[in-house]
Design an enzyme around this catalytic site. Sequence first.
Site, PDB file in Angstrom:
ATOM      1  N   ASP A 264       0.816  -1.215   0.000  1.00 30.31           N
ATOM      2  CA  ASP A 264       0.000   0.000   0.000  1.00 30.31           C
ATOM      3  C   ASP A 264       0.849   1.265   0.000  1.00 30.31           C
ATOM      4  O   ASP A 264       2.081   1.201   0.116  1.00 30.31           O
ATOM      5  CB  ASP A 264      -0.966  -0.019   1.198  1.00 30.31           C
ATOM      6  CG  ASP A 264      -0.289  -0.453   2.501  1.00 30.31           C
ATOM      7  OD1 ASP A 264       0.944  -0.369   2.591  1.00 30.31           O
ATOM      8  OD2 ASP A 264      -0.993  -0.891   3.410  1.00 30.31           O
TER       9      ASP A 264
ATOM     10  N   ASN B 125      -7.614  -2.763  14.374  1.00 30.73           N
ATOM     11  CA  ASN B 125      -9.014  -3.016  13.986  1.00 30.73           C
ATOM     12  C   ASN B 125      -9.126  -4.189  13.004  1.00 30.73           C
ATOM     13  O   ASN B 125     -10.161  -4.384  12.382  1.00 30.73           O
ATOM     14  CB  ASN B 125      -9.640  -1.753  13.370  1.00 30.73           C
ATOM     15  CG  ASN B 125      -8.973  -1.333  12.064  1.00 30.73           C
ATOM     16  OD1 ASN B 125      -8.046  -1.987  11.599  1.00 30.73           O
ATOM     17  ND2 ASN B 125      -9.448  -0.242  11.477  1.00 30.73           N
TER      18      ASN B 125
ATOM     19  N   HIS C 142      -7.348  -4.638  10.192  1.00 27.40           N
ATOM     20  CA  HIS C 142      -7.065  -4.410   8.767  1.00 27.40           C
ATOM     21  C   HIS C 142      -5.768  -5.093   8.335  1.00 27.40           C
ATOM     22  O   HIS C 142      -4.841  -5.251   9.133  1.00 27.40           O
ATOM     23  CB  HIS C 142      -7.055  -2.909   8.416  1.00 27.40           C
ATOM     24  CG  HIS C 142      -5.879  -2.124   8.866  1.00 27.40           C
ATOM     25  ND1 HIS C 142      -5.985  -1.006   9.664  1.00 27.40           N
ATOM     26  CD2 HIS C 142      -4.562  -2.250   8.610  1.00 27.40           C
ATOM     27  CE1 HIS C 142      -4.790  -0.491   9.880  1.00 27.40           C
ATOM     28  NE2 HIS C 142      -3.900  -1.233   9.252  1.00 27.40           N
TER      29      HIS C 142
ATOM     30  N   GLU D  12      -9.646  -1.731   5.387  1.00 22.88           N
ATOM     31  CA  GLU D  12     -10.304  -1.480   6.663  1.00 22.88           C
ATOM     32  C   GLU D  12     -11.536  -2.380   6.799  1.00 22.88           C
ATOM     33  O   GLU D  12     -11.997  -2.968   5.808  1.00 22.88           O
ATOM     34  CB  GLU D  12     -10.727  -0.001   6.713  1.00 22.88           C
ATOM     35  CG  GLU D  12      -9.568   0.994   6.608  1.00 22.88           C
ATOM     36  CD  GLU D  12      -8.740   1.097   7.888  1.00 22.88           C
ATOM     37  OE1 GLU D  12      -8.776   0.178   8.721  1.00 22.88           O
ATOM     38  OE2 GLU D  12      -8.045   2.126   8.039  1.00 22.88           O
TER      39      GLU D  12
HETATM   40  C1  GLP Z   1      -0.360   0.000   8.665  1.00 19.86           C
HETATM   41  C2  GLP Z   1      -0.134  -0.690   7.310  1.00 19.86           C
HETATM   42  C3  GLP Z   1      -0.325  -2.168   7.440  1.00 19.86           C
HETATM   43  C4  GLP Z   1       0.203  -2.611   8.783  1.00 19.86           C
HETATM   44  C5  GLP Z   1      -0.683  -2.086   9.874  1.00 19.86           C
HETATM   45  C6  GLP Z   1      -0.150  -2.315  11.267  1.00 19.86           C
HETATM   46  O1  GLP Z   1      -0.988   1.201   8.594  1.00 19.86           O
HETATM   47  N1  GLP Z   1      -0.830  -0.205   6.200  1.00 19.86           N
HETATM   48  O2  GLP Z   1       0.295  -2.839   6.359  1.00 19.86           O
HETATM   49  O3  GLP Z   1       0.238  -4.007   8.865  1.00 19.86           O
HETATM   50  O4  GLP Z   1      -1.045  -0.745   9.636  1.00 19.86           O
HETATM   51  O5  GLP Z   1       0.906  -1.443  11.548  1.00 19.86           O
HETATM   52  P1  GLP Z   1       2.021  -1.700  12.625  1.00 19.86           P
HETATM   53  O6  GLP Z   1       2.799  -2.876  12.163  1.00 19.86           O
HETATM   54  O7  GLP Z   1       2.863  -0.453  12.650  1.00 19.86           O
HETATM   55  O8  GLP Z   1       1.320  -1.953  13.919  1.00 19.86           O
END
Ligand code: GLP
Length: 260
Positions: free
Chosen positions: A67, A136, A138, A143
């Site tokens: 992404d 949440n 995702h 989302e």
């Molecule tokens: C982010 C990314 C995801 C990631 C998630 C968790 O915003 N778009 O690919 O897995 O949220 O983030 P983190 O690993 O910093 O907790």
Amino acid sequence: MEIIVLPTPAEVGELAARKVAQTIARKPAAVIGLATGSSPLAIYAELGALVRGGHLDASQVRGFALDEYVGIPEGHPQSYASVIKREVVEPLGLAPGSVLVPDGRAHDLEAACVQYEAAMRDAGGVDIQILGIGANGHIGFNEPTSSFASRTRIKTLAPQTRADNARFFDNPDEVPMHCVTQGLGTIMEARELLLVAQGGRKAAAIAAAAEGPVSSMCPGSILQFHPYATVIIDEVAAGQLTLTDYYRHTYANKPSWQRF
Ligand code: GLP
């Protein structure tokens, strides 16, 4: 889904890196799906160490990021293009141009999404997709209530995701409102999925994804439909699972030829 619970976050990174390294050892020109966020950083650090130590040659590896934020300047340190360059391409010694990131600044974003899907197909698809999970549920930036059939597209970030990601920016208002993300249908086409999570903030999402009903309310629960999904988490992230003793039992008795 294989669920592996390890004592510490460091061990999560180490074992997950071993799985990715095994994929590359078996197929030197492997296509790796790359997640950003903090969860996979230990994997990339460990893979970088393997490369520097001469234990892994990643020079033929290609990659696709999950992404990108829409509208973020390309050189912004928190654009996923910058993060992937800094955390993956440079430390692993990947060839320049070998990793694509969705273009969040394209004039025609929808056309760019279609092109991204085409590039993934032309590369032969993703061999192993690395994933984190949001609090949440995702994955990527899909989302809750994202379609399980979704492809790469523009999404609006949930307020919780923007708040969670504010820690990477100087000012919370700086967190972009929109993103381009591979869809759940896109992610599910990877030949293997490898999700990592650490810490108590992820415990509810992990329980919902691994043991809850398959529901778009928890996008990560779609992993239950993938034939080769591995979830590696630390004890704290496993805190709300009900079958942890069984996961420990299966991992302890994993056949040697299936170990990584
Ligand atoms: C982010 C990314 C995801 C990631 C998630 C968790 O915003 N778009 O690919 O897995 O949220 O983030 P983190 O690993 O910093 O907790």
